[in-house]
Design an enzyme around this catalytic site. Structure first.
Site, short mmCIF file in Angstrom:
data_model
loop_
_atom_site.label_atom_id
_atom_site.label_comp_id
_atom_site.label_asym_id
_atom_site.label_seq_id
_atom_site.Cartn_x
_atom_site.Cartn_y
_atom_site.Cartn_z
N SER A 197 0.94 -1.38 -0.08
CA SER A 197 -0.08 -0.06 0.02
C SER A 197 0.90 1.25 0.03
CB SER A 197 -0.78 -0.04 1.34
OG SER A 197 -0.30 -0.15 2.37
N HIS A 213 -5.28 -3.44 -2.52
CA HIS A 213 -5.02 -2.66 -3.32
C HIS A 213 -5.13 -3.19 -4.97
CE1 HIS A 213 -4.36 0.79 -0.88
NE2 HIS A 213 -3.96 -0.11 -0.20
N LYS A 227 -11.69 0.40 -1.93
CA LYS A 227 -10.76 0.87 -2.79
C LYS A 227 -11.15 1.16 -3.99
CE LYS A 227 -7.64 0.47 0.89
NZ LYS A 227 -6.78 -0.35 1.99
C1 LIG Z 1 -6.68 -0.58 3.30
C2 LIG Z 1 -6.08 -1.80 3.71
C3 LIG Z 1 -6.53 -2.87 4.61
C4 LIG Z 1 -7.77 -2.35 5.35
O1 LIG Z 1 -9.13 -2.20 4.69
P1 LIG Z 1 -10.11 -1.13 5.45
O2 LIG Z 1 -11.30 -1.74 4.53
O3 LIG Z 1 -9.77 0.11 4.98
O4 LIG Z 1 -10.34 -1.41 6.52
C5 LIG Z 1 -6.17 -4.07 5.04
N1 LIG Z 1 -5.26 -4.59 4.11
C6 LIG Z 1 -4.53 -3.39 3.20
C7 LIG Z 1 -3.34 -4.03 2.30
C8 LIG Z 1 -4.95 -2.23 2.96
O5 LIG Z 1 -4.24 -1.42 2.09
#
Ligand SMILES: *Cc1c(COP(=O)(O)O)cnc(C)c1O
Length: 390
Positions: free
Chosen positions: A179, A207, A238
């Protein structure tokens, strides 16, 4: 800590240039957002495909509210399991091509719930050092032995796997797209090592869902590893533009999580409107591949131009493009000056990233126009020169 001690800690955070504050944005999330009454181009959202304010997602949510109301009333296991959840899970399993799927309220909760229930004392978890914080938290909660291997270092992972035969179970867990660095995990090699050393594999496609693979199914599709990854987790917050997360896998895995994952059991079900909007997002992922194509075209353009200016973008291969500044205060100043010229890019500092690797994290969207991208690049060139970074 009491208030006095809290003040002291906050002053220390300030001294290190690491203080974080909330910034208010007005209106919907899109390529342009409003901050302090000023319109700025948005280059820090994970809304990669621009779906967060898509009319079809709004409509799906509104229809679900009209049909099923706003609140879900209880946890899924009590009486909160509604049509919208059932539809979304069936759609996810179909899209991902797995026997079953389970929806969690957030990605954070999915990782904590999955890892803490699948692994237990006597097991060992191997986790990439740059994996998301929720993977770390879930692993620690599981009470399994938790080992973090150097980023993407397959030789070290193999060495550790070799000497882990004495544990009851071995699990390798990795983000598929990292990320803060925007690079891709060598999932093909990880799967091979897992087969050789009898380990399970869990991948976090947060992602990658909607971004990687010919149809946007994630890294498992990108590497053609269908059927070879035990646990596929991902988020709907996302590229899908909504909220929530999924776990896709065997029906045994899903049935087990329903019975054992505490972050699924002991929490109120996701609102039906959110589930309906997420289902609509998957429809769009399938029907509009040109969004993904634009995203990749925009990413390649920005990354190539930043490298041409002389910036390090680490090993980024995706729409997440880190621009390494190193010094935390300088990164914040960079971000501030960009904002003054109408460009919003967040500075990311330790402890989110390793010490001395503070950066601007540029994320590109499918909906950015060529003019948007040139505006970004022009501003980065000007500010970068001013700060003597190029
Ligand atoms: C954003 C993210 C999460 C968390 O997801 P949310 O739905 O925002 O709680 C978990 N793992 C990774 C790699 C992320 O980038």
């Amino acid at each position: 800590m009491n208030d006095l001690e809290l003040q002291e800690s906050l002053r220390e955070i300030e001294r290190q240039g690491l203080c974080r504050n909330l910034r208010l944005t007005e209106g919907p999330q899109s390529r342009e957002i409003t901050m302090n009454g000023q319109k700025v181009l948005n280059f820090c959202s994970n809304n990669y495909l621009g779906l967060a304010d898509h009319p079809q997602l709004r409509l799906a949510a509104i229809r679900a509210i009209e049909a099923e109301g706003v609140g879900s009333g209880a946890s899924r296991l009590v009486c909160g399991h509604m049509r919208a959840h059932q539809k979304l899970e069936a759609r996810l399993a179909g899209f991902k091509g797995t026997p079953s799927a389970l929806v969690f309220s957030t990605g954070y909760m999915a990782n904590v719930g999955i890892l803490a229930s699948i692994c237990e004392r006597g097991d060992i978890i191997f986790s990439d050092r740059l994996n998301h914080a929720s993977i770390v938290d879930g692993s620690l909660l599981s009470q399994a032995v938790f080992k973090r291997y150097p980023h993407k270092d397959m030789a070290t992972l193999e060495e550790w796997l070799k000497s882990a035969g004495g544990f009851r179970r071995r699990l390798i867990v990795t983000d598929s797209v990292f990320s803060m660095d925007g690079d891709i995990a060598p999932l093909d090699q990880i799967v091979e090592l897992a087969q050789r050393y009898d380990a399970m594999v869990m991948v976090d496609e947060a992602h990658a869902f909607g971004v990687l693979g010919q149809h946007g199914k994630g890294a498992v599709e990108h590497f053609h590893l269908e059927g070879k990854v035990d646990i596929q987790m991902g988020t709907l917050s996302k590229a899908a533009g909504v909220f929530g997360a999924y776990c896709c896998g065997s029906s045994e895995l899903i049935q087990f999580l329903v019975n054992r994952a505490r972050s699924f059991i002991y929490t109120t079900a996701m609102p039906p409107a959110i589930a309906a909007a997420a289902t609509a997002a998957i429809d769009l992922l399938e029907r509009e591949p040109q969004r993904r194509e634009n995203l990749w075209k925009n990413s390649v353009y920005v990354r190539t131009e930043l490298q041409r200016m002389g910036f390090s973008t680490l090993e980024s291969q995706t729409p997440i493009i880190p621009l390494i500044v190193k010094d935390s205060q300088k990164a914040v100043e960079f971000s501030q000056r960009l904002l003054e010229s109408g460009i919003f890019v967040q500075a990311i500092r330790p402890p989110t990233v390793p010490n001395n690797t503070a950066r601007l994290r540029v994320t590109v969207m499918a909906t950015h126009t060529k003019e948007d991208l040139d505006c970004l690049l022009g501003a980065i060139r000007t500010v970068g020169k001013h700060l003597c970074l190029i």
